[in-house]
Enzyme design. Structure first.
Site, PDB file in Angstrom:
ATOM      1  N   CYS A 167       0.838  -1.204   0.000  1.00  0.00           N
ATOM      2  CA  CYS A 167       0.000   0.000   0.000  1.00  0.00           C
ATOM      3  C   CYS A 167       0.870   1.251   0.000  1.00  0.00           C
ATOM      4  CB  CYS A 167      -0.893   0.046   1.244  1.00  0.00           C
ATOM      5  SG  CYS A 167      -2.011  -1.331   1.422  1.00  0.00           S
ATOM      6  N   ASP A 168       0.310   2.314  -0.526  1.00  0.00           N
ATOM      7  CA  ASP A 168       0.958   3.606  -0.404  1.00  0.00           C
ATOM      8  C   ASP A 168      -0.104   4.692  -0.491  1.00  0.00           C
ATOM      9  OD1 ASP A 168       3.833   4.711  -0.235  1.00  0.00           O
ATOM     10  OD2 ASP A 168       2.818   6.074  -1.600  1.00  0.00           O
ATOM     11  N   GLN A 169       0.227   5.841   0.050  1.00  0.00           N
ATOM     12  CA  GLN A 169      -0.703   6.975   0.026  1.00  0.00           C
ATOM     13  C   GLN A 169       0.092   8.257  -0.177  1.00  0.00           C
ATOM     14  OE1 GLN A 169      -2.660   8.391   3.718  1.00  0.00           O
ATOM     15  NE2 GLN A 169      -4.554   7.787   2.701  1.00  0.00           N
ATOM     16  N   ALA A 195      -3.262   3.778  -2.805  1.00  0.00           N
ATOM     17  CA  ALA A 195      -3.063   2.646  -3.710  1.00  0.00           C
ATOM     18  C   ALA A 195      -2.830   1.363  -2.929  1.00  0.00           C
ATOM     19  CB  ALA A 195      -1.866   2.916  -4.618  1.00  0.00           C
TER      20      ALA A 195
END
Length: 195
Positions: free
Chosen positions: A71-73, A108
């Site tokens: 995940c990433d933000q 994401a």
């Protein structure tokens, strides 16, 4: 068993609270280098978040069996992407800049298996901050302290940071950095959690 390619406290908490058995492992991806390269190429904040989530999932998936969630933000505001603030003074400037305006959190998630991506999603919640006073902002940062530096927006929406906002459009879990309901749907579809 699911592997979370992250040591994020909030992502671990969300999966635990949802009753998911998982193991969390740091990916070792040099996020700063990836973002710097992508920004030099003019990549959008959305694409940066997606690529980072994929790299994390793929890197851990090469050494772990089963499904691996990366995940990433990235915070997107007026066409620019922002990283976590490093100081409370920087947090004050960031929140002053966002005050009274709308920003987007590009969230994401990519699931990989055997070194290949098998599922991905990018959500884009929009958050509008209220017009708060400098005194309120100073008080908020003083009481919140270093925890404000743990999120890219200098707030933790699930806590006192909620006081900064007047309107939100999008999924609550995505705001926290993990599109949980969609991840759970994928896991159910593949027999990883009960249906």
């Amino acid at each position: 068993m699911l592997t979370l390619a992250s040591t994020s406290t909030i992502r671990r908490h969300l999966l635990t609270q949802a009753g998911i058995r998982f193991e969390a492992i740091g990916s070792g991806v040099d996020e700063d280098a990836v973002k710097e390269a992508m920004r030099a190429e003019g990549a959008s904040p959305r694409n940066q978040a997606d690529k980072l989530a994929e790299l994390k999932a793929l890197k851990v998936s090469q050494r772990r069996p089963g499904f691996v969630l990366g995940c990433d933000q990235i915070l997107s505001f007026e066409g620019h992407s922002f990283d976590k603030a490093e100081t409370l003074d920087e947090a004050f400037e960031r929140l002053s800049q966002l005050r009274g305006k709308t920003h987007t959190l590009e969230c994401a998630a990519v699931i990989a298996k055997e070194g290949q991506p098998v599922w991905r999603l990018v959500t884009s919640p929009k958050l509008t901050m209220r017009t708060f006073s400098d005194d309120f902002l100073r008080s908020y940062l003083t009481s919140y302290g270093q925890e404000a530096l743990a999120s890219v927006g200098c707030y933790q929406f699930e806590g006192p940071g909620a006081q900064l906002f007047e309107k939100v459009e999008g999924d609550f879990f995505s705001i926290l950095g993990l599109p949980l309901l969609e991840v759970l749907a994928f896991l159910r579809l593949h027999g990883e959690v009960p249906t």
